[in-house]
Design a protein around this motif. Structure first.
Motif, PDB file in Angstrom:
ATOM      1  N   GLN A 131      -1.373  -1.567   9.649  1.00 42.49           N
ATOM      2  CA  GLN A 131      -0.668  -1.532  10.923  1.00 42.49           C
ATOM      3  C   GLN A 131      -0.052  -2.877  11.275  1.00 42.49           C
ATOM      4  O   GLN A 131      -0.415  -3.905  10.715  1.00 42.49           O
ATOM      5  CB  GLN A 131      -1.602  -1.063  12.052  1.00 42.49           C
ATOM      6  N   HIS A 132       0.905  -2.831  12.214  1.00 38.61           N
ATOM      7  CA  HIS A 132       1.570  -4.043  12.711  1.00 38.61           C
ATOM      8  C   HIS A 132       2.238  -4.831  11.587  1.00 38.61           C
ATOM      9  O   HIS A 132       2.018  -6.038  11.415  1.00 38.61           O
ATOM     10  CB  HIS A 132       0.581  -4.923  13.479  1.00 38.61           C
ATOM     11  N   ASN A 133       3.022  -4.136  10.796  1.00 39.77           N
ATOM     12  CA  ASN A 133       3.837  -4.760   9.769  1.00 39.77           C
ATOM     13  C   ASN A 133       5.285  -4.311   9.944  1.00 39.77           C
ATOM     14  O   ASN A 133       5.663  -3.821  11.005  1.00 39.77           O
ATOM     15  CB  ASN A 133       3.306  -4.409   8.374  1.00 39.77           C
ATOM     16  N   ALA A 134       6.088  -4.473   8.913  1.00 39.17           N
ATOM     17  CA  ALA A 134       7.483  -4.037   8.942  1.00 39.17           C
ATOM     18  C   ALA A 134       7.772  -3.146   7.738  1.00 39.17           C
ATOM     19  O   ALA A 134       8.856  -3.208   7.134  1.00 39.17           O
ATOM     20  CB  ALA A 134       8.416  -5.244   8.952  1.00 39.17           C
ATOM     21  N   ILE A 135       6.787  -2.301   7.406  1.00 37.47           N
ATOM     22  CA  ILE A 135       6.918  -1.412   6.246  1.00 37.47           C
ATOM     23  C   ILE A 135       7.966  -0.346   6.546  1.00 37.47           C
ATOM     24  O   ILE A 135       7.876   0.360   7.550  1.00 37.47           O
ATOM     25  CB  ILE A 135       5.560  -0.772   5.912  1.00 37.47           C
ATOM     26  N   LYS A 136       8.949  -0.241   5.661  1.00 40.97           N
ATOM     27  CA  LYS A 136      10.090   0.635   5.911  1.00 40.97           C
ATOM     28  C   LYS A 136      10.062   1.919   5.088  1.00 40.97           C
ATOM     29  O   LYS A 136      10.819   2.849   5.388  1.00 40.97           O
ATOM     30  CB  LYS A 136      11.386  -0.127   5.626  1.00 40.97           C
ATOM     31  N   SER A 137       9.241   1.973   4.061  1.00 37.66           N
ATOM     32  CA  SER A 137       9.226   3.177   3.223  1.00 37.66           C
ATOM     33  C   SER A 137       7.845   3.409   2.637  1.00 37.66           C
ATOM     34  O   SER A 137       7.035   2.481   2.514  1.00 37.66           O
ATOM     35  CB  SER A 137      10.258   3.068   2.101  1.00 37.66           C
ATOM     36  N   LEU A 138       7.605   4.652   2.277  1.00 40.77           N
ATOM     37  CA  LEU A 138       6.358   5.060   1.643  1.00 40.77           C
ATOM     38  C   LEU A 138       6.732   5.998   0.495  1.00 40.77           C
ATOM     39  O   LEU A 138       6.677   7.220   0.631  1.00 40.77           O
ATOM     40  CB  LEU A 138       5.455   5.762   2.662  1.00 40.77           C
ATOM     41  N   PRO A 139       7.112   5.447  -0.648  1.00 45.62           N
ATOM     42  CA  PRO A 139       7.519   6.292  -1.780  1.00 45.62           C
ATOM     43  C   PRO A 139       6.354   7.085  -2.347  1.00 45.62           C
ATOM     44  O   PRO A 139       5.182   6.811  -2.038  1.00 45.62           O
ATOM     45  CB  PRO A 139       8.055   5.279  -2.795  1.00 45.62           C
ATOM     46  N   ASP A 140       6.661   8.060  -3.188  1.00 45.50           N
ATOM     47  CA  ASP A 140       5.633   8.924  -3.768  1.00 45.50           C
ATOM     48  C   ASP A 140       4.543   8.130  -4.481  1.00 45.50           C
ATOM     49  O   ASP A 140       3.374   8.525  -4.485  1.00 45.50           O
ATOM     50  CB  ASP A 140       6.270   9.907  -4.756  1.00 45.50           C
ATOM     51  N   SER A 141       4.905   7.022  -5.085  1.00 43.07           N
ATOM     52  CA  SER A 141       3.957   6.247  -5.894  1.00 43.07           C
ATOM     53  C   SER A 141       3.114   5.263  -5.087  1.00 43.07           C
ATOM     54  O   SER A 141       2.148   4.701  -5.608  1.00 43.07           O
ATOM     55  CB  SER A 141       4.723   5.467  -6.968  1.00 43.07           C
ATOM     56  N   ALA A 142       3.441   5.059  -3.813  1.00 38.37           N
ATOM     57  CA  ALA A 142       2.788   4.002  -3.035  1.00 38.37           C
ATOM     58  C   ALA A 142       1.285   4.206  -2.907  1.00 38.37           C
ATOM     59  O   ALA A 142       0.513   3.242  -2.897  1.00 38.37           O
ATOM     60  CB  ALA A 142       3.424   3.916  -1.655  1.00 38.37           C
ATOM     61  N   LEU A 143       0.835   5.454  -2.789  1.00 36.80           N
ATOM     62  CA  LEU A 143      -0.580   5.748  -2.571  1.00 36.80           C
ATOM     63  C   LEU A 143      -1.201   6.507  -3.743  1.00 36.80           C
ATOM     64  O   LEU A 143      -2.308   7.030  -3.618  1.00 36.80           O
ATOM     65  CB  LEU A 143      -0.747   6.564  -1.288  1.00 36.80           C
ATOM     66  N   SER A 144      -0.488   6.571  -4.859  1.00 37.59           N
ATOM     67  CA  SER A 144      -0.942   7.398  -5.981  1.00 37.59           C
ATOM     68  C   SER A 144      -2.263   6.925  -6.572  1.00 37.59           C
ATOM     69  O   SER A 144      -3.018   7.713  -7.154  1.00 37.59           O
ATOM     70  CB  SER A 144       0.127   7.436  -7.074  1.00 37.59           C
ATOM     71  N   ASN A 145      -2.570   5.635  -6.428  1.00 39.12           N
ATOM     72  CA  ASN A 145      -3.831   5.108  -6.959  1.00 39.12           C
ATOM     73  C   ASN A 145      -4.950   5.129  -5.926  1.00 39.12           C
ATOM     74  O   ASN A 145      -6.112   4.920  -6.261  1.00 39.12           O
ATOM     75  CB  ASN A 145      -3.618   3.668  -7.451  1.00 39.12           C
ATOM     76  N   ALA A 146      -4.595   5.406  -4.663  1.00 31.28           N
ATOM     77  CA  ALA A 146      -5.565   5.319  -3.557  1.00 31.28           C
ATOM     78  C   ALA A 146      -6.223   6.670  -3.299  1.00 31.28           C
ATOM     79  O   ALA A 146      -6.225   7.167  -2.170  1.00 31.28           O
ATOM     80  CB  ALA A 146      -4.873   4.803  -2.305  1.00 31.28           C
ATOM     81  N   THR A 147      -6.797   7.251  -4.316  1.00 29.52           N
ATOM     82  CA  THR A 147      -7.301   8.624  -4.216  1.00 29.52           C
ATOM     83  C   THR A 147      -8.598   8.746  -3.422  1.00 29.52           C
ATOM     84  O   THR A 147      -9.027   9.858  -3.133  1.00 29.52           O
ATOM     85  CB  THR A 147      -7.524   9.192  -5.629  1.00 29.52           C
ATOM     86  N   ASN A 148      -9.222   7.617  -3.081  1.00 28.26           N
ATOM     87  CA  ASN A 148     -10.479   7.668  -2.331  1.00 28.26           C
ATOM     88  C   ASN A 148     -10.314   7.333  -0.861  1.00 28.26           C
ATOM     89  O   ASN A 148     -11.310   7.199  -0.136  1.00 28.26           O
ATOM     90  CB  ASN A 148     -11.495   6.700  -2.955  1.00 28.26           C
TER      91      ASN A 148
END
Length: 349
Positions: free
Chosen positions: A86-103
């Protein structure tokens, strides 16, 4: 020696069979074994942490990247369960951004610059255990696709969402909290009806002109403030057997738009109808504790709105009554009001 090993195994085999391998390893850890493995996990979590984030060794499953000026999601180690972006300037969340964060169990993305178009349709597909997702204060115009069905707490308030379709939230049987306030919704149709576990729904500060229906039957809290609703369907509140808090302040309600006994339901604890256009005090249940009617056009104080019968067991449980900002004064209060409102702590005229 063999006899000792035999008895040891005979004690552990039932534990493994009943509770699985994890319980067996947890048992040995509780006895002081596998410390080297624990320290290795902690060392790994620190070494794998992106430079722009913090992964404290005391809480190795959390990754703190909040308020770092990030414009993109950093690499996420697979063991992370709690991710704070939170409280950043993130502009996109592509398909691969969370692909490793399965937990992941918690994902905090509020106060960023995400748009609906910048979130990949498969961005959340692998988050099979996600329970809490915060997307408030972004630039979303629609609900992202393929949200995890295991979500319990979903917050998308303070965006620009214009529509909720049935497919957006379909299958979310565990969802209990849904924040959609401060958006641009003009209607929600039947898109929320299937959320059978939902207990808190906030649709305030939208563009609703009608009370949304149908809604989940087990709501405890329903907030519809700051809309343009001028009427309530007959029997609407009786559809919710567990509703305790109902807020409709800052709408356009009139006496004509409120059928008799609309609010006379025994489960309600708090009723907020302030800043509307009511001219009479509506009938309420004797079990109600907090009633807010300030800033209406009420001209008469009617004790019968609170108590149809007054005796030893029949009296109002109201603690707070707000009637200030109406066309009333202290001289309009009947002298026998104390028999009915005998528990009131705060009565404002």
């Amino acid at each position: 020696m063999r006899l000792v090993i035999f008895f040891l195994l005979s004690a552990l085999i039932p534990l493994v069979l009943c509770h699985g391998w994890n319980s067996w390893t947890n048992y040995w850890q509780s006895q002081g074994y596998f410390y080297g493995s624990q320290y290795a996990d902690r060392a790994y979590s620190v070494s794998a942490c992106p430079d722009e984030c913090d992964c404290p060794s005391s809480f190795p499953v959390a990754m703190y990247c909040d308020g770092r000026g990030l414009t993109a999601v950093p690499p996420i180690p697979s063991h992370i369960k709690y991710l704070y972006l939170q409280h950043n300037a993130i502009k996109s969340l592509p398909d691969s951004a969370l692909s490793n964060a399965t937990n992941l169990v918690w994902l905090m993305l509020h106060f960023n610059q995400l748009t609906s178009e910048s979130i990949g349709k498969k961005a959340f597909l692998k988050l099979g255990g996600l329970e809490r997702l915060y997307l408030q204060y972004n630039n979303l115009t629609s609900i992202p696709s393929n949200l995890p069905l295991c979500l319990r707490d979903l917050r998308m308030d303070n965006n620009m969402i214009e529509k909720v379709s049935p497919a957006d939230l379909e299958g979310m049987d565990n969802l209990t909290i849904l924040y959609l306030h401060d958006n641009a919704l003009s209607e929600v149709g039947s898109s929320l009806k299937g959320l059978n576990s939902l207990t808190l729904l906030d649709l305030s500060s939208n563009k609703l002109t009608k009370v949304p229906a149908p809604l989940p039957a087990y709501l405890h809290q329903l907030y519809l403030e700051y809309n343009a609703i001028d009427s309530i369907p007959e029997g609407f509140l009786s559809l919710f057997s567990q509703l305790q808090y109902f807020r409709m302040s800052h709408n356009l309600l009139t006496d004509k738009g409120v059928p008799a006994n609309t609010f006379n339901v025994s489960g309600l604890v708090e009723l907020d109808l302030s800043f509307n256009k009511l001219e009479r005090i509506p009938s309420v249940s004797t079990m109600l504790q907090y009633l807010y009617l300030q800033a209406n056009q009420i001209k008469e104080f009617t004790v019968g709105s609170f108590c149809s019968v007054v005796d030893v067991t029949n009296f109002s449980r109201l603690l707070v009554v707000r009637l200030d900002g109406n066309e009333l004064s202290l001289v309009d209060i009947p002298t026998d009001v104390g028999h009915c409102l005998r528990q009131v702590l705060d009565l404002e005229i």
